[in-house]
Design a protein around this motif. Structure first.
Motif, PDB file in Angstrom:
ATOM      1  N   ALA A   1      -6.309 -15.244   1.279  1.00  0.00           N
ATOM      2  CA  ALA A   1      -7.727 -14.749   0.132  1.00  0.00           C
ATOM      3  C   ALA A   1      -8.080 -14.600   1.129  1.00  0.00           C
ATOM      4  O   ALA A   1      -8.592 -12.855   0.748  1.00  0.00           O
ATOM      5  N   GLU A   2      -8.261 -14.304   2.010  1.00  0.00           N
ATOM      6  CA  GLU A   2      -9.453 -13.706   3.041  1.00  0.00           C
ATOM      7  C   GLU A   2      -8.811 -12.699   3.562  1.00  0.00           C
ATOM      8  O   GLU A   2      -9.715 -11.465   3.462  1.00  0.00           O
ATOM      9  N   GLU A   3      -7.305 -12.526   3.402  1.00  0.00           N
ATOM     10  CA  GLU A   3      -6.217 -10.583   3.221  1.00  0.00           C
ATOM     11  C   GLU A   3      -6.645 -10.325   2.248  1.00  0.00           C
ATOM     12  O   GLU A   3      -6.167  -9.332   2.036  1.00  0.00           O
ATOM     13  N   GLY A   4      -7.289 -10.521   1.110  1.00  0.00           N
ATOM     14  CA  GLY A   4      -7.251  -9.523  -0.010  1.00  0.00           C
ATOM     15  C   GLY A   4      -6.582  -9.556  -1.255  1.00  0.00           C
ATOM     16  O   GLY A   4      -6.004  -9.040  -1.711  1.00  0.00           O
ATOM     17  N   PHE A   5      -5.555 -11.025  -1.039  1.00  0.00           N
ATOM     18  CA  PHE A   5      -4.402 -11.598  -1.934  1.00  0.00           C
ATOM     19  C   PHE A   5      -4.795 -12.495  -3.477  1.00  0.00           C
ATOM     20  O   PHE A   5      -5.422 -13.655  -2.787  1.00  0.00           O
ATOM     21  N   PRO A   6      -4.827 -11.936  -3.920  1.00  0.00           N
ATOM     22  CA  PRO A   6      -4.900 -13.157  -5.398  1.00  0.00           C
ATOM     23  C   PRO A   6      -3.694 -13.601  -5.192  1.00  0.00           C
ATOM     24  O   PRO A   6      -2.770 -13.299  -5.451  1.00  0.00           O
ATOM     25  N   ALA A   7      -3.737 -15.594  -4.968  1.00  0.00           N
ATOM     26  CA  ALA A   7      -2.546 -16.229  -5.166  1.00  0.00           C
ATOM     27  C   ALA A   7      -3.113 -17.719  -5.316  1.00  0.00           C
ATOM     28  O   ALA A   7      -3.779 -18.460  -5.098  1.00  0.00           O
ATOM     29  N   VAL A   8      -1.550 -18.221  -6.490  1.00  0.00           N
ATOM     30  CA  VAL A   8      -1.816 -19.273  -6.714  1.00  0.00           C
ATOM     31  C   VAL A   8      -0.450 -19.787  -5.980  1.00  0.00           C
ATOM     32  O   VAL A   8       0.227 -19.744  -6.048  1.00  0.00           O
ATOM     33  N   PRO A   9      -0.832 -21.333  -6.243  1.00  0.00           N
ATOM     34  CA  PRO A   9       0.431 -22.118  -6.017  1.00  0.00           C
ATOM     35  C   PRO A   9       2.152 -22.145  -7.578  1.00  0.00           C
ATOM     36  O   PRO A   9       0.668 -22.489  -8.437  1.00  0.00           O
ATOM     37  N   ALA A  10       2.361 -21.862  -7.127  1.00  0.00           N
ATOM     38  CA  ALA A  10       4.294 -22.561  -7.987  1.00  0.00           C
ATOM     39  C   ALA A  10       2.750 -24.138  -9.237  1.00  0.00           C
ATOM     40  O   ALA A  10       2.900 -24.592  -8.095  1.00  0.00           O
TER      41      ALA A  10
ATOM     42  N   ALA B   1       0.452  -1.122   0.096  1.00  0.00           N
ATOM     43  CA  ALA B   1       0.040  -0.031  -0.077  1.00  0.00           C
ATOM     44  C   ALA B   1       0.617   1.247  -0.058  1.00  0.00           C
ATOM     45  O   ALA B   1       0.545   1.827  -0.965  1.00  0.00           O
ATOM     46  N   THR B   2       2.102   1.576   0.407  1.00  0.00           N
ATOM     47  CA  THR B   2       2.612   2.395   0.514  1.00  0.00           C
ATOM     48  C   THR B   2       3.880   2.471  -0.706  1.00  0.00           C
ATOM     49  O   THR B   2       3.529   3.975  -0.945  1.00  0.00           O
ATOM     50  N   LYS B   3       4.358   1.918  -0.808  1.00  0.00           N
ATOM     51  CA  LYS B   3       5.356   1.678  -1.717  1.00  0.00           C
ATOM     52  C   LYS B   3       4.653   1.421  -3.556  1.00  0.00           C
ATOM     53  O   LYS B   3       5.537   1.492  -4.679  1.00  0.00           O
ATOM     54  N   TYR B   4       3.860   0.282  -3.443  1.00  0.00           N
ATOM     55  CA  TYR B   4       3.117  -0.410  -4.859  1.00  0.00           C
ATOM     56  C   TYR B   4       1.832  -0.330  -4.894  1.00  0.00           C
ATOM     57  O   TYR B   4       1.271  -0.813  -5.846  1.00  0.00           O
ATOM     58  N   ARG B   5       0.852   0.569  -4.183  1.00  0.00           N
ATOM     59  CA  ARG B   5       0.149   1.422  -4.316  1.00  0.00           C
ATOM     60  C   ARG B   5      -0.903   1.184  -5.755  1.00  0.00           C
ATOM     61  O   ARG B   5      -1.745   0.358  -5.214  1.00  0.00           O
ATOM     62  N   TYR B   6      -0.027   1.287  -6.875  1.00  0.00           N
ATOM     63  CA  TYR B   6      -0.978   1.319  -8.114  1.00  0.00           C
ATOM     64  C   TYR B   6      -1.047   0.205  -8.576  1.00  0.00           C
ATOM     65  O   TYR B   6      -1.319   0.039 -10.092  1.00  0.00           O
ATOM     66  N   PHE B   7       0.259  -0.733  -8.623  1.00  0.00           N
ATOM     67  CA  PHE B   7       0.056  -2.038  -9.263  1.00  0.00           C
ATOM     68  C   PHE B   7      -0.719  -3.179  -8.971  1.00  0.00           C
ATOM     69  O   PHE B   7      -1.162  -3.558  -7.615  1.00  0.00           O
ATOM     70  N   GLN B   8      -0.915  -3.420  -9.822  1.00  0.00           N
ATOM     71  CA  GLN B   8      -1.481  -5.288 -10.269  1.00  0.00           C
ATOM     72  C   GLN B   8      -0.766  -6.056  -9.339  1.00  0.00           C
ATOM     73  O   GLN B   8       0.571  -6.068  -9.593  1.00  0.00           O
ATOM     74  N   HIS B   9      -0.461  -7.443  -8.720  1.00  0.00           N
ATOM     75  CA  HIS B   9      -0.725  -8.361  -8.458  1.00  0.00           C
ATOM     76  C   HIS B   9      -0.311  -9.332  -8.565  1.00  0.00           C
ATOM     77  O   HIS B   9      -1.833  -9.288  -8.058  1.00  0.00           O
ATOM     78  N   VAL B  10       0.328 -10.429  -8.200  1.00  0.00           N
ATOM     79  CA  VAL B  10      -0.550 -12.285  -7.732  1.00  0.00           C
ATOM     80  C   VAL B  10       0.748 -12.606  -6.965  1.00  0.00           C
ATOM     81  O   VAL B  10       2.195 -12.195  -7.187  1.00  0.00           O
ATOM     82  N   ILE B  11       0.139 -13.311  -5.694  1.00  0.00           N
ATOM     83  CA  ILE B  11       1.182 -13.727  -5.250  1.00  0.00           C
ATOM     84  C   ILE B  11       1.714 -15.144  -5.915  1.00  0.00           C
ATOM     85  O   ILE B  11       0.281 -15.594  -6.268  1.00  0.00           O
ATOM     86  N   VAL B  12       2.904 -16.009  -5.727  1.00  0.00           N
ATOM     87  CA  VAL B  12       2.679 -17.474  -6.283  1.00  0.00           C
ATOM     88  C   VAL B  12       3.478 -17.929  -5.406  1.00  0.00           C
ATOM     89  O   VAL B  12       5.265 -17.207  -4.899  1.00  0.00           O
ATOM     90  N   GLY B  13       2.852 -19.088  -4.408  1.00  0.00           N
ATOM     91  CA  GLY B  13       3.155 -19.208  -3.272  1.00  0.00           C
ATOM     92  C   GLY B  13       4.507 -20.678  -3.681  1.00  0.00           C
ATOM     93  O   GLY B  13       3.382 -21.532  -4.514  1.00  0.00           O
ATOM     94  N   ASP B  14       4.241 -21.080  -2.787  1.00  0.00           N
ATOM     95  CA  ASP B  14       4.415 -22.855  -2.560  1.00  0.00           C
ATOM     96  C   ASP B  14       3.635 -23.227  -2.337  1.00  0.00           C
ATOM     97  O   ASP B  14       2.569 -23.020  -1.489  1.00  0.00           O
ATOM     98  N   PRO B  15       4.217 -24.387  -3.390  1.00  0.00           N
ATOM     99  CA  PRO B  15       2.247 -25.205  -3.584  1.00  0.00           C
ATOM    100  C   PRO B  15       2.143 -26.433  -2.103  1.00  0.00           C
ATOM    101  O   PRO B  15       0.935 -26.487  -1.995  1.00  0.00           O
ATOM    102  N   ALA B  16       3.548 -26.450  -1.204  1.00  0.00           N
ATOM    103  CA  ALA B  16       2.473 -26.911  -0.023  1.00  0.00           C
ATOM    104  C   ALA B  16       1.769 -25.722   1.091  1.00  0.00           C
ATOM    105  O   ALA B  16       1.378 -26.555   1.897  1.00  0.00           O
ATOM    106  N   GLY B  17       1.894 -24.860   0.502  1.00  0.00           N
ATOM    107  CA  GLY B  17       0.829 -23.856   0.965  1.00  0.00           C
ATOM    108  C   GLY B  17      -1.032 -24.383   0.784  1.00  0.00           C
ATOM    109  O   GLY B  17      -1.869 -23.656   1.519  1.00  0.00           O
ATOM    110  N   ASN B  18      -0.958 -24.967   0.100  1.00  0.00           N
ATOM    111  CA  ASN B  18      -2.086 -26.173  -0.149  1.00  0.00           C
ATOM    112  C   ASN B  18      -2.370 -26.547   1.480  1.00  0.00           C
ATOM    113  O   ASN B  18      -3.752 -27.337   1.219  1.00  0.00           O
ATOM    114  N   ASP B  19      -2.133 -27.108   2.034  1.00  0.00           N
ATOM    115  CA  ASP B  19      -2.292 -28.147   3.311  1.00  0.00           C
ATOM    116  C   ASP B  19      -2.124 -27.495   4.292  1.00  0.00           C
ATOM    117  O   ASP B  19      -2.440 -26.203   4.790  1.00  0.00           O
TER     118      ASP B  19
END
Length: 205
Positions: free
Chosen positions: A96-105, A64-82
């Motif tokens: 997702a509950e915190e408002g972040f689009p995120a997909v597993p690598a 919010a402070t440094k990249y406010r107007y940039f689209q973003h996607v989080i690419v996470g460790d697939p183990a995060g599905n556990d």
């Protein structure tokens, strides 16, 4: 010196945020230019907290402070599905509950992760390296300069295997690997997904 220099985010290009989980979460903020240059712009690293607190109290304010107007996607460790014993939700559901689009690598395979990043680090285009890292990504840079190392572990009576040592550098470096895996330039031809270039959006209001 070839790879490390002051770089700024490019408007119109999305942020690919590599994410490693655990109690030492790390996020690496990257972009890929239209010429295929992989840029590590920044990082957010923490200790002793879970992904929900990290996302809400560390990553969200930083973006919010440094990249406010940039689209973003989080690419996470697939183990995060556990699901964890302490949480009813997975790491991706929490994001997702915190408002972040995120997909597993696409993979957590060590060889694929290393080769995805190496494909950028070991190539040039038009006289420029295909990999740049900002001094702001301090832990990632130190990790790539030797902090990310290997331990030899015994897997049977007469067999050993080298595995990445889990230290303060491994988490940001591995988050960077996940980001590299998500881009078009990687060793898995079946992935086939290219970064979409869109106009800047108001990510946080």
């Amino acid at each position: 010196e070839v790879h490390c220099r002051e770089i700024e985010p490019i408007e119109g290009l999305p942020l690919i945020i590599g994410q490693d989980y655990g109690r030492t979460p790390a996020a690496t903020l990257c972009q890929v230019t239209k010429t295929g240059q992989f840029r590590v712009l920044d990082e957010v690293v923490a200790e002793g907290m879970g992904i929900r607190v990290f996302a809400r109290d560390c990553l969200k304010p930083h973006l919010a402070t440094k990249y406010r107007y940039f689209q973003h996607v989080i690419v996470g460790d697939p183990a995060g599905n556990d699901k964890r014993d302490t949480e009813e939700s997975t790491c991706f559901q929490i994001l997702a509950e915190e408002g972040f689009p995120a997909v597993p690598a696409i993979s957590n395979d060590l060889t694929k992760r290393i080769e995805a990043l190496s494909a950028y680090m070991n190539t040039m285009h038009a006289g420029e390296p295909n990999f740049l890292i900002s001094p702001r990504a301090r832990m990632t840079r130190k990790g790539l300069n030797g902090g990310y190392c290997y331990d030899r572990v015994q897997v049977s009576v007469d067999r050993f295997r080298d595995v990445p040592a889990k230290n303060k550098y491994s988490h940001p470096v591995e988050s960077c690997q996940y980001a590299a895996l998500h881009t078009g330039l990687n060793v898995n031809d079946a992935w086939g997904k290219k970064i979409e270039y869109r106009e800047p959006a108001r990510a946080f209001v």
